[in-house]
Scaffold this motif. Structure first.
Motif, PDB file in Angstrom:
ATOM      1  N   SER A  18       1.809   3.494   4.218  1.00 26.28           N
ATOM      2  CA  SER A  18       0.194   2.978   3.555  1.00 26.28           C
ATOM      3  C   SER A  18      -0.950   2.944   4.240  1.00 26.28           C
ATOM      4  O   SER A  18      -1.675   2.519   5.229  1.00 26.28           O
ATOM      5  CB  SER A  18       0.723   1.407   3.553  1.00 26.28           C
TER       6      SER A  18
ATOM      7  N   SER B  41      -0.762   2.943  10.061  1.00 31.03           N
ATOM      8  CA  SER B  41      -0.750   2.935   8.961  1.00 31.03           C
ATOM      9  C   SER B  41       0.550   3.038   7.935  1.00 31.03           C
ATOM     10  O   SER B  41       1.025   3.711   6.831  1.00 31.03           O
ATOM     11  CB  SER B  41      -1.355   4.510   8.360  1.00 31.03           C
TER      12      SER B  41
ATOM     13  N   ARG C  32       0.038   4.140  -2.268  1.00 33.10           N
ATOM     14  CA  ARG C  32      -0.716   5.142  -1.830  1.00 33.10           C
ATOM     15  C   ARG C  32      -0.237   6.679  -1.338  1.00 33.10           C
ATOM     16  O   ARG C  32      -1.693   7.561  -1.147  1.00 33.10           O
ATOM     17  CB  ARG C  32      -1.552   5.413  -1.531  1.00 33.10           C
TER      18      ARG C  32
ATOM     19  N   ASN D 214      -4.415   2.739   5.594  1.00 31.51           N
ATOM     20  CA  ASN D 214      -5.464   1.557   5.807  1.00 31.51           C
ATOM     21  C   ASN D 214      -6.683   2.888   5.905  1.00 31.51           C
ATOM     22  O   ASN D 214      -6.782   1.602   6.813  1.00 31.51           O
ATOM     23  CB  ASN D 214      -4.841   0.929   6.388  1.00 31.51           C
TER      24      ASN D 214
ATOM     25  N   GLY E  71       0.687  -1.311   0.026  1.00 31.84           N
ATOM     26  CA  GLY E  71       0.389   0.381   0.176  1.00 31.84           C
ATOM     27  C   GLY E  71       0.860   1.085   0.398  1.00 31.84           C
ATOM     28  O   GLY E  71       0.121   2.361  -0.121  1.00 31.84           O
TER      29      GLY E  71
END
Ligand SMILES: N=C(N)NCCCCNCCCN
Ligand SMILES: [Mn+2]
Ligand SMILES: [Mn+2]
Length: 293
Positions: free
Chosen positions: A257, A221, A36, A259, A33
């Motif tokens: 990442s 995250s 992003r 989330n 991830g």
């Protein structure tokens, strides 16, 4: 629509600071991830208060321009890293102060090489839960667990702060190569050894900030969260001390990442913005206002 940092994007020619999205995350070893991460930070940055009460300035007034994201080549870490190095070098040669947003931590290797090519020698301040000193991980020397192994062997003086995960071989290498290591448990027991950290750094410093240096309660995250991380205050106090005494030549913020926990994205954006403000103060681009600073 092109994403910008904060509310006010300064045209490239007038900008002093370039925020460079580097969504490369093919070197992650655990949770995905990070590709992003740059977009999440840019989106969250729009919600920040432009004026930073603690610093008495609005860092956006130094002129911040968000560049186009650096593309990657799916089947080639080498090619992807070449694109990152070329993009960074172009901005540096245009006289910009570069703030790269990852993406996984492997991007730091090409970014640092670009900074050395454009600006000469400097030492590295690596803030992270992980030492990232493996010669390779999961079969690749381009792993996000390996950038500082490569940089150390390429001659960069290294200071590591907040580390709470490293294997014996990495610890042996760090000792052999004179890495100034300030593990997280020491920071929590004794407080930030700022004088020692500053003494271990050279006059010119590149800062690489892995968001998993922060405690997961604050920063959940990330791809490889670990307990016992830094508080936001510790991170800011460390950055403030370094910017106050050193010439920070560049920096990257990696491994966010997203989330769905927006407080993490706001934390990431605020820390990046605060660091840009510290650069603006030290460089004399902006002056503080009032007694709050
Ligand atoms: N975010 C990072 N840099 N992660 C690196 C992970 C390296 C392997 N440690 C865990 C070993 C599991 N047995
Ligand atoms: Mn890392
Ligand atoms: Mn890490």
């Amino acid at each position: 629509m092109r994403l910008v940092f904060g509310e006010q994007d300064t045209p490239y020619e007038a900008a002093r600071v370039v925020v460079l999205p580097v969504p490369y995350d093919l070197s992650l070893s655990f949770l995905p991830g990070a590709r992003r991460g740059p977009e999440a930070i840019l989106l969250a940055s729009r919600e920040l208060e432009p004026f930073l009460l603690e610093l008495g300035i609005a860092p956006e007034e130094a002129g911040i321009h968000a560049a186009e994201p650096v593309p990657w080549v799916a089947g080639s870490a080498e090619e992807s890293h070449r694109l990152i190095r070329e993009a960074a070098l172009a901005h540096l040669q245009a006289g910009k102060f570069l703030v790269a947003l990852g993406g996984d931590h492997s991007i730091t290797h090409p970014l640092v090489l670009a900074h050395r090519e454009a600006l000469g020698e400097f030492s590295l301040l690596h803030i992270d839960a992980h030492a990232d000193l493996y010669p390779e991980w999961q079969g690749s020397p381009y792993s996000h667990a390996s950038p500082f192994h490569r940089l150390l062997l390429e001659g960069f003086p290294l200071v590591q702060v907040g580390i709470r995960a490293m294997d014996r071989d990495s610890l042996r290498l760090a000792r052999e190569r004179g890495v100034a290591l300030f593990p997280a448990h020491r920071l929590h027991r004794e407080g930030l050894p700022l004088k020692e950290i500053l003494a271990a750094l050279g006059k010119r410093v590149y800062i690489s900030f892995d968001f998993d240096a922060l405690d997961p309660s604050l920063m959940p995250s990330v791809g490889t969260p670990l307990p016992g991380g830094l508080s936001y205050r510790q991170a800011v106090d460390l950055l403030e001390a370094v910017f106050a005494e050193k010439e920070v030549v560049g920096m990257d913020f990696v491994e966010l990442s997203p989330n769905g926990q927006f407080h993490a994205e706001m934390t990431a954006a605020q820390l990046v913005y605060h660091a840009i403000g510290l650069k603006a103060l030290k460089a004399g681009w902006l002056a503080p206002e009032g007694e709050h600073s």
